[in-house]
Motif scaffolding. Structure first.
Motif, PDB file in Angstrom:
ATOM      1  N   VAL A  69       9.713  -4.261  -5.871  1.00 15.36           N
ATOM      2  CA  VAL A  69       9.614  -3.012  -5.304  1.00 15.36           C
ATOM      3  C   VAL A  69       7.961  -3.046  -4.661  1.00 15.36           C
ATOM      4  O   VAL A  69       6.980  -3.303  -5.376  1.00 15.36           O
ATOM      5  CB  VAL A  69       9.554  -1.879  -6.405  1.00 15.36           C
ATOM      6  CG1 VAL A  69       9.259  -0.376  -5.910  1.00 15.36           C
ATOM      7  CG2 VAL A  69      11.009  -1.834  -6.695  1.00 15.36           C
ATOM      8  N   VAL A  70       7.810  -2.616  -3.483  1.00 11.69           N
ATOM      9  CA  VAL A  70       6.238  -2.639  -3.129  1.00 11.69           C
ATOM     10  C   VAL A  70       5.917  -1.105  -2.574  1.00 11.69           C
ATOM     11  O   VAL A  70       6.750  -0.696  -1.688  1.00 11.69           O
ATOM     12  CB  VAL A  70       6.001  -3.551  -1.845  1.00 11.69           C
ATOM     13  CG1 VAL A  70       4.563  -3.235  -1.409  1.00 11.69           C
ATOM     14  CG2 VAL A  70       6.479  -4.850  -2.061  1.00 11.69           C
ATOM     15  N   ASN A  71       5.180  -0.333  -3.323  1.00 10.56           N
ATOM     16  CA  ASN A  71       4.863   1.034  -3.185  1.00 10.56           C
ATOM     17  C   ASN A  71       3.803   1.199  -2.155  1.00 10.56           C
ATOM     18  O   ASN A  71       2.984   0.139  -1.915  1.00 10.56           O
ATOM     19  CB  ASN A  71       4.347   1.797  -4.334  1.00 10.56           C
ATOM     20  CG  ASN A  71       5.153   1.770  -5.536  1.00 10.56           C
ATOM     21  OD1 ASN A  71       5.377   0.811  -6.508  1.00 10.56           O
ATOM     22  ND2 ASN A  71       6.485   2.805  -5.382  1.00 10.56           N
ATOM     23  N   PHE A  72       3.748   2.082  -1.369  1.00 10.89           N
ATOM     24  CA  PHE A  72       2.862   2.111  -0.211  1.00 10.89           C
ATOM     25  C   PHE A  72       1.490   2.505  -0.443  1.00 10.89           C
ATOM     26  O   PHE A  72       0.577   2.232  -0.117  1.00 10.89           O
ATOM     27  CB  PHE A  72       3.402   3.039   1.022  1.00 10.89           C
ATOM     28  CG  PHE A  72       4.818   2.268   1.665  1.00 10.89           C
ATOM     29  CD1 PHE A  72       5.274   0.989   1.605  1.00 10.89           C
ATOM     30  CD2 PHE A  72       5.632   3.112   2.082  1.00 10.89           C
ATOM     31  CE1 PHE A  72       6.005   0.444   2.123  1.00 10.89           C
ATOM     32  CE2 PHE A  72       6.772   2.472   2.773  1.00 10.89           C
ATOM     33  CZ  PHE A  72       7.088   1.116   2.649  1.00 10.89           C
ATOM     34  N   GLU A  73       1.581   3.658  -1.172  1.00 10.89           N
ATOM     35  CA  GLU A  73       0.404   4.445  -1.689  1.00 10.89           C
ATOM     36  C   GLU A  73       0.232   4.913  -2.925  1.00 10.89           C
ATOM     37  O   GLU A  73       0.890   5.785  -3.403  1.00 10.89           O
ATOM     38  CB  GLU A  73       0.056   5.583  -0.416  1.00 10.89           C
ATOM     39  CG  GLU A  73      -1.355   6.023  -0.716  1.00 10.89           C
ATOM     40  CD  GLU A  73      -1.639   7.263   0.536  1.00 10.89           C
ATOM     41  OE1 GLU A  73      -0.614   7.470   1.351  1.00 10.89           O
ATOM     42  OE2 GLU A  73      -2.615   7.807   0.238  1.00 10.89           O
ATOM     43  N   PRO A  74      -0.435   4.180  -3.743  1.00 11.77           N
ATOM     44  CA  PRO A  74      -1.222   3.199  -3.390  1.00 11.77           C
ATOM     45  C   PRO A  74      -0.524   1.989  -3.233  1.00 11.77           C
ATOM     46  O   PRO A  74       0.583   2.004  -3.832  1.00 11.77           O
ATOM     47  CB  PRO A  74      -2.429   2.931  -4.541  1.00 11.77           C
ATOM     48  CG  PRO A  74      -1.814   3.717  -5.535  1.00 11.77           C
ATOM     49  CD  PRO A  74      -0.668   4.651  -5.121  1.00 11.77           C
ATOM     50  N   LEU A  75      -1.094   0.737  -2.729  1.00  6.17           N
ATOM     51  CA  LEU A  75      -0.232  -0.419  -2.626  1.00  6.17           C
ATOM     52  C   LEU A  75       0.095  -0.714  -4.169  1.00  6.17           C
ATOM     53  O   LEU A  75      -0.998  -0.876  -5.157  1.00  6.17           O
ATOM     54  CB  LEU A  75      -1.203  -1.596  -2.025  1.00  6.17           C
ATOM     55  CG  LEU A  75      -0.669  -2.855  -2.098  1.00  6.17           C
ATOM     56  CD1 LEU A  75       0.759  -3.213  -1.523  1.00  6.17           C
ATOM     57  CD2 LEU A  75      -1.559  -3.812  -1.310  1.00  6.17           C
ATOM     58  N   ARG A  76       1.137  -1.252  -4.564  1.00  7.33           N
ATOM     59  CA  ARG A  76       1.487  -1.550  -5.757  1.00  7.33           C
ATOM     60  C   ARG A  76       2.737  -2.306  -5.507  1.00  7.33           C
ATOM     61  O   ARG A  76       3.666  -2.150  -5.086  1.00  7.33           O
ATOM     62  CB  ARG A  76       1.918  -0.413  -6.670  1.00  7.33           C
ATOM     63  CG  ARG A  76       2.199  -0.784  -8.126  1.00  7.33           C
ATOM     64  CD  ARG A  76       2.631   0.354  -9.007  1.00  7.33           C
ATOM     65  NE  ARG A  76       2.687   0.576 -10.289  1.00  7.33           N
ATOM     66  CZ  ARG A  76       3.793   0.112 -10.949  1.00  7.33           C
ATOM     67  NH1 ARG A  76       4.900   0.068 -10.240  1.00  7.33           N
ATOM     68  NH2 ARG A  76       3.772  -0.053 -12.286  1.00  7.33           N
ATOM     69  N   VAL A  77       2.879  -3.863  -6.251  1.00  7.37           N
ATOM     70  CA  VAL A  77       3.862  -4.581  -5.970  1.00  7.37           C
ATOM     71  C   VAL A  77       4.468  -4.935  -7.579  1.00  7.37           C
ATOM     72  O   VAL A  77       3.394  -5.319  -8.302  1.00  7.37           O
ATOM     73  CB  VAL A  77       3.584  -6.020  -5.481  1.00  7.37           C
ATOM     74  CG1 VAL A  77       4.786  -7.058  -5.450  1.00  7.37           C
ATOM     75  CG2 VAL A  77       2.801  -5.569  -4.162  1.00  7.37           C
TER      76      VAL A  77
END
Lengths: 530, 952
Positions: free
Chosen positions: B131-139
């Motif tokens: 899962v890559v979150n957009f805001e903030p960037l988090r993988v």
């Protein structure tokens, strides 16, 4: 297709490699240590049954057993089981019996011949060397005679000198007894006591001074060794700082710069030495050189004589004093002329016998006492000579000294050298070993003679194959330098190799005829056996 | 150690900045990463295996970053981020030096792009999810919905963009949602909120009298990596510390400074410290009972790693690097063995070493002459102590000009080597990467003419520093022109008018030391960071990889020098991820202390799980004069290290094993012989490592991943898959020792056959451990192949028969493996191998018949028989097998039978001779000496299938 049951068995044990004569079949055998009875077929079957490994003399199956190669045509030999059937032909088994048939050729004929030839060479060297050795023994015998003669003559001399001392002592005692009481009184003078005190203080000071000088020298040597010997390893900043500090103190250029210059730069380093900026001395102060040379003389002063001399001065008529002190009454401007004049006048007066120094009783006593002292010293010298001769004589045939036959005496102080490029190593036998740099620099002591081989018994030939030299200059970050000189029979006294297997421990090998033992009848027989 | 010679985090500008950022984040409840994915730019690749997207920092809206996320076919996730169109280019080649090949991407992925994130479910049971979150960037990597690895979960990601020294910081706009304090700071000094109030160490730094000119300015990289469900982390060698990495931050941290990775030559290093040592592998395992995951952070610059356990069941880490791109490989596990496979597919498996290199190595600084070497060899043989290799340290070389013999002391090097080779032995000679700058040294001259030396900060002239050779220059192996040249130097034949090492033989192998590189007058005893390498990269960008290249190219040179090629042996002090493909390492200049003896074990285990499994510590300790007891114990440690070498400093007393007095000498001989006895076990373990990547020394968490009590164990370990468990004694005056048994199983003392009973909950048992005793247990269920005839060197054991120790488990079963090949060429790649499986089992559950059988494993596992090769056809009668077809099993020792057999025979053959000593059976609960059945010479051959039937 079993292996021969006696394959690999030493001749002395052959009789034990037979089956037990008990019940008929199957035949059995007992391990040599008696621990176990096994089948006769288990002997040499390439499986280790016996705890002592004796059931596998020929296969290498038992780890700690041995294997015997017969080597017909050469000498039989024993090898560890770990060499059996490992695919390599052992040099010790020229018959190839240590490997499976067909792996190793039998080369015992050639090996045996070569061995006998080499033995013959060794024999020749030993024979020649033993002749030289006999000359060493002859030397020791001569030395023995000389020493015995010396002891005899010194014994006589001692007897005479003892008489002379007794005679003089008698005279001195008689004459001194008269003035002894007076002298004791004079000695109680505060001046004399202070003088003695000063003299003692001076003596102590000199001793301390010498200690410091030696310490300084030793430190200098250590630092020089550090400077030239340290690895240019900047990891150790403490070493670098020590080197830099020493260089600045001793006025030496930085060692790395020196090396760089050697590699090409022609810019000479400015060498500033300690002597360049020697400090100015106050008037009357002694230079370091004076201290070294003249202090001893000063301390040898005979204070009793001085005391008596002083007495004489103090009690002399004033005439002397007036004459000698006339300058005090003259105007300053005239003093120089007067001084010149005075010398002339005095020498003139002395010539005429008008001014002279009287000889009193105490002076006479001093002279007598001097004669006695001299006679006593001569006696001591003679006694020492005798003692030394006696010691030398007993050392001469001391197994821990020059050998039971005195064969090493001849080599005492003989210096052997070996040039290995950067250094020449020198061993003066029974004295000191040294490392001398060939390109200039400090010579290091590698130690003084300490002992023969400590791992052998005195008198045993093995004992004389090693000499230890110990207590050489201390290595930086290491021990005191030491040498083990490993010697063998040879026709020349020489050092052949030099090695430093660990830091500041030198192993030298060499030869000497002193180790070439003559052949006795039994060893001749042995040779014939071959 | 001179700690002041080496930086602490506080003395390194970027680490100071990174840690300050972390502490500001810690103190600010509403801390939020300024980095976010620009979802509009997100582009999924046509094969769905990867996507790219732009990333923005709210602090620097004008600076562009790119994100690249890929999923490999084995589930490994690679996350890359770089600055795009910046003032300069960040170093992005670290992975290319570490990886064995471009990884294969998965064909099994489909990305779902949402409003707030992009995600993909994958794996055989769709158990994995990225899962890559957009805001903030988090993988985040999840397994079965549970988070395993999270990047930037704490918002510590920061990629300092390139900037010019003159420009002042742009004004940022305050973020919404920050707490009041942060808001206040943001308003006044917006940059300070994230980057600190001053330009701390941006443009120039001095340390220890050296100044780093930092022409590129700040370019550091900070990333936090969380393991929310893993309470233990291991790896990131090399540090002298426990395997289960102690904390550096959080409450009561064990260490105050982060773990540092900056290859360093640390003189007399400490036995417990986070200080950097000679090599760096940025690989970390995170472990919990139900899951193991790992990350490989492919960065080559100086890196500091903080470790903290916010709870006993979770771990936070923070990685701060001086330069380079973000390039993180996330290995999903879920078991330690899976991790080793995943990591091996990235960076390669450990090379299968030449078999002789597993024997005993005798080294010293220095054997001083060719006669010295001969005499050392003679003494070993006189005392019947096995040894395979004699080593020469730097003093063999005239003025430390490597390759060039000091002819005064080594007048006949080739003859000397032939004398050593005559007994099947080898020599290893040191070659360091610094070349003496002198015109009479052909190696320096040629390197200089070729222009393959590292340049100074101007980039146009050779860098000059000090090392053993005095004024020296360093080969720049990043320059491809150096490679063929270096290979040529090792040719033993004349190469026309070019120089080559004709005074060496094909049995001369190489030791690469000082390759951190060690520079005596350089900053932190190494090279200035602003030195210039090939391609214009600064030394700071490549430092941690630099050390690996010398052994890398040298091992290729050794392969290339002979035809047919022989396996190389190169020992290196410095290493990086991937170094396992090229040779062995050792733990450097340790001290002769009990602490260092113990630390050597932890370090070898840590290196092993990071791939560098062919590892060992100097037996005896490099510095110091160990007392006899310590020396004996150290040989026991060494004999159970993959790499077994004794070494000693120039200033130490000689301590070759034959020099010590009895009874110690006999003990050392027994230890050396034990090692040789067990060479089949070691070689089989190395074979497995070369195929699977599973280390030769296996810590408890690797073998028993579910046993919590074993997670911190690093003083006892298993040897390969053999079932041997050893706990070397590393303390004085020990007579017995506790060994932990992790399972309900019987374990046998290797020497006394005493049977110990474990428990499902784990259990400590007391094992005798007097000075002559090694606590060595056989796990019930194992079959151990040994060769019990002492020889002078391992090649001489080639025809020796085998002994099999069959240790029955509590169900009456046992299994073992044996791998053999010629041990020195590459003919194993063509199937010239013997790989056998031995099994002992009852013919039926309650049967009174036990069969021990031997079968071929190659035919069963053609893909796993040889590293990197799938054998399409295998001939059990291959050339190698034929060469050993006469090699038999001479003895079988069967432990734990319930009663004396009534018959023992080879199936279809004769009755066999056997001896039975009654004792404790494997089945049951009793402790005490196990029953032993010794089968004498069963007449079976090791290359053949056979079955032995034991009738109870």
């Amino acid at each position: 297709a079993g292996l021969d049951k006696t394959h690999g068995v030493h001749p002395n044990l052959l009789s034990q490699y037979v089956p037990l004569k008990t019940s008929s079949s199957p035949q059995t055998w007992k391990c040599l240590d008696g621990s176990k009875e096994i089948l006769w077929s288990s002997v040499n079957d390439d499986y280790c049954d016996c705890p002592d490994g004796s059931d596998e003399p020929g296969t290498g199956a038992c780890p700690n057993s041995t294997f015997y190669c017969r080597n017909e045509g050469h000498l039989g030999s024993i090898i560890p089981a770990s060499r059996v059937n490992d695919g390599l032909c052992e040099a010790e088994c020229c018959d190839g019996s240590d490997e499976l048939p067909g792996v190793c050729p039998n080369i015992c004929k050639e090996v045996g011949e070569a061995y006998r030839k080499a033995q013959e060479e060794v024999r020749k060297v030993r024979k020649k060397g033993s002749k030289i050795r006999s000359s060493y023994i002859a030397f020791a015998q001569k030395e023995k005679k000389r020493l015995e003669g010396l002891i005899e003559s010194t014994t006589e001399e001692i007897a005479q000198r003892q008489k002379e001392v007794e005679r003089l002592r008698d005279i001195v005692e008689r004459s001194e007894s008269l003035s002894a009481a007076a002298l004791e009184h004079k000695k109680a003078s505060p001046l004399y006591e202070t003088l003695i005190e000063h003299a003692n203080a001076l003596k102590s000071l000199q001793r301390e001074h010498k200690k410091h000088l030696e310490r300084k020298k030793a430190l200098g040597q250590i630092l020089d060794a550090l400077r030239t010997g340290y690895n240019p390893n900047y990891q150790d900043m403490a070493v670098l700082e020590a080197v830099r500090g020493w260089e600045s103190l001793a006025g030496l250029p930085h060692i790395n710069d020196v090396r760089k210059e050697e590699e090409g730069s022609d810019e000479g380093a400015v060498v500033k030495t300690e002597s360049d900026d020697e400090e100015e001395l106050d008037e009357g102060m002694w230079t370091a050189e004076d201290l070294e040379k003249d202090l001893d003389n000063l301390l040898k002063t005979d204070y009793v004589s001085l005391l008596l001399e002083h007495e004489k001065h103090v009690n002399s008529p004033m005439t002397d004093s007036i004459l000698f002190d006339l300058a005090a009454y003259l105007p300053d401007a005239l003093v120089p002329q007067y001084e010149t004049f005075r010398e002339t006048v005095i020498s003139w007066l002395r010539t005429l016998g008008i001014v002279h120094r009287g000889v009193d009783d105490s002076g006479e006593n001093t002279k007598l006492r001097q004669s006695l002292t001299e006679a006593e010293q001569a006696l001591r010298r003679a006694e020492n000579d005798k003692k030394k001769a006696e010691d030398d004589l007993s050392d001469l045939f001391d197994p821990e000294g020059y050998g039971a036959q005195g064969e090493w005496k001849k080599l005492e102080g003989t210096c052997l050298e070996k040039d290995v490029g950067d250094y020449t190593y020198e061993v003066c036998l029974f004295d000191e070993a040294r490392q001398k740099p060939n390109k200039g620099g400090q010579t290091f002591s590698l130690g003084k003679f300490h002992s023969w081989n400590p791992d052998a018994q005195p008198g045993n030939p093995e004992y004389y194959t090693k000499q230890l030299y110990r207590g050489g200059t201390k290595c930086w970050n290491g021990p005191n330098r030491s040498v083990m000189l490993i010697l063998s029979c040879g026709t020349e006294n020489a050092i052949h190799t030099v090695a430093e297997p660990e830091k500041c421990e030198y192993h030298l090998t060499g030869t000497t005829p002193a180790l070439c033992l003559p052949f006795d009848s039994s060893s001749e027989e042995k040779r014939d056996e071959l | 150690v001179k700690t002041q010679d080496f930086k602490t985090c506080a003395q390194a500008g970027f680490c100071r900045r990174g840690r300050a950022l972390a502490s500001r984040a810690q103190e600010t409840a509403s801390w939020k990463s300024p980095y976010s994915v620009d979802s509009s730019s997100l582009a999924v690749a046509s094969d769905q295996a990867s996507f790219t997207a732009g990333v923005k920092s709210s602090l620097y809206p004008d600076i562009k970053f790119s994100l690249d996320v890929r999923i490999h076919d084995d589930g490994v996730v690679r996350v890359r981020m770089d600055e795009v169109d910046g003032l300069r280019k960040r170093y992005d080649e670290a992975a290319s030096w570490a990886l064995i090949a471009e990884p294969k991407l998965s064909r099994d992925i489909s990305w779902t792009v949402g409003k707030k994130d992009v995600r993909a479910l994958y794996g055989a049971k769709k158990e994995s999810e990225v899962v890559v979150n957009f805001e903030p960037l988090r993988v985040a990597l999840l397994r079965n919905g549970k988070e395993q690895v999270v990047l930037n979960g704490r918002g510590l990601l920061h990629m300092e963009h390139f900037r010019t020294k003159e420009s002042s910081r742009p004004e940022g706009t305050p973020e919404e949602g920050l707490d009041e304090e942060a808001q206040a700071v943001m308003k006044v000094r917006p940059m300070a909120w994230f980057e600190g109030e001053t330009e701390d160490g941006y443009w120039e730094e001095s340390f220890g009298g050296n100044t780093d000119s930092k022409p590129k300015g700040p370019e550091s990289l900070s990333i936090d990596i969380e393991f929310p469900n893993h309470g233990h982390v291991y790896g990131i060698p090399q540090h002298a510390t426990r395997l289960d990495l102690p904390t550096t931050t959080g409450e009561n941290p064990t260490y105050s400074d982060p773990y540092r990775l900056w290859n360093s030559d640390v003189f007399e290093y400490m036995a417990s410290s986070t200080m950097s040592l000679y090599g760096s592998i940025p690989v970390m395992h995170a472990h919990a009972a139900d899951s193991t995951v790992a990350i490989f952070n492919a960065v080559a610059s100086e890196t500091w790693i903080d470790v903290d356990h916010p709870t006993p069941k979770s771990t936070n880490t923070h990685w701060i690097s001086e330069s380079g791109i973000l390039d993180v490989f996330i290995m999903p596990g879920p078991t330690p063995d899976d991790i080793f496979g995943q990591y091996a597919r990235l960076t390669g498996t450990p090379a299968l070493p030449a078999q002789w290199s597993l024997g005993y190595h005798q080294c010293r600084w220095n054997y001083i002459s060719s006669d010295d070497v001969r005499s050392v060899q003679k003494r070993f043989d006189e005392h019947d102590m096995p040894v395979d290799v004699f080593w020469l340290d730097i003093e063999y070389a005239e003025e430390h000009k490597y390759f060039i013999w000091d002819k005064k002391n080594f007048p006949d090097p080739v003859d000397m080597m032939h004398d050593v080779e005559a007994l099947g032995r080898k020599m290893v000679v040191i070659i360091d990467p610094h070349l003496k700058r002198t015109s009479n040294y052909p190696v320096y001259q040629e390197a200089s003419e070729l222009g393959v030396l590292v340049k100074g900060k101007s980039g146009d002239s050779e860098y000059e520093g000090w090392c053993w050779s005095g004024s020296s220059s360093w080969i720049d192996f990043f320059n491809p022109n150096s490679w063929e040249w270096w290979k040529r130097l090792f040719k033993t034949t004349s190469q026309g008018n070019k120089w080559s090492w004709t005074e060496s033989t094909d049995n001369t192998y190489i030791w690469n030391d000082m390759n951190e590189p060690s520079v005596f007058n350089g900053p932190e005893i190494s090279m200035p960071r602003d030195n210039i390498h090939y391609g214009g990269w600064e030394h700071r960008d490549v430092h941690n990889i630099n050390g690996m290249l010398l052994p890398n190219i040298t091992s290729q040179a050794l392969i290339a020098r002979s035809d047919p090629p022989k396996r190389p042996f190169v020992l290196t002090r410095s290493f990086y991820a991937g170094s396992q493909r090229f040779g062995a390492m050792w733990t450097g200049d340790n001290l002769g202390t009990w602490d260092h003896m113990a630390a050597g074990i932890y370090m070898v285990l840590a290196n092993g799980i990071a791939g560098m499994t062919f590892a060992g510590s100097d037996v005896g300790g490099f510095f110091g004069n160990p007392e006899p007891e310590m020396l004996v114990r150290w040989y026991q440690v060494g004999a159970f290290n993959p790499f077994f070498r004794a070494h000693a400093h120039l200033d130490t007393k000689r301590r070759e094993p034959y020099l010590i007095d009895e009874p110690y000498r006999g003990m050392l001989r027994d230890i050396l012989r034990l090692r040789y006895t067990m060479l089949p076990v070691w070689y089989t373990a190395f074979h497995e490592a070369s195929v699977t990547g599973i280390p030769v020394l296996r810590p408890h968490y690797v073998v028993f991943p579910r046993d919590e009590a074993g997670f911190t164990l690093d003083d006892q370990y298993f040897i390969g898959g053999s079932g041997l468990l050893v706990k070397p004694v590393v303390h004085k005056d020990v007579t017995e020792i506790e060994v932990y048994l992790p399972e309900d199983q019987v374990y046998y003392n290797y020497f006394s056959h005493h049977a110990y009973r474990g428990s499902a909950k784990g259990k400590q048992v007391i094992v005798p451990a007097a000075i002559h005793e090694i606590p060595l247990l056989i796990r019930g269920g194992s079959i151990i192949p040994t060769r019990e005839r002492p020889r002078r060197s391992s090649p001489l054991m080639k025809r020796d028969p085998f002994t099999l120790r069959v240790a029955l488990d509590k169900t009456g079963y046992a299994r073992g493996e044996l791998y053999l090949d010629d041990g020195e060429t590459f003919s194993h790649l063509e199937g010239n191998i013997v790989w056998r499986e031995f099994v002992a089992e009852k013919t039926a559950k309650k049967s009174k018949t036990i069969k021990i059988s031997s079968s071929d494993l190659v035919s069963k596992n053609p893909d796993a028989a040889v590293d990197g090769v799938s054998l399409t056809k295998y001939d059990p009668l291959n050339a190698f097998a034929k060469s050993v077809e006469g090699v038999r099993v001479e003895k079988i020792v069967l432990l734990g039978l319930t009663s004396k057999p009534v018959g023992v025979k080879v199936e279809g053959g004769d009755d066999l001779v056997s001896e039975f000593v009654s004792g404790v059976a494997a089945e049951g609960k009793k402790e005490g000496e196990a029953s032993v059945l010794i089968i004498k010479d069963p007449g079976v051959f090791v290359t053949k299938d056979w079955t032995i039937v034991i009738q109870l």
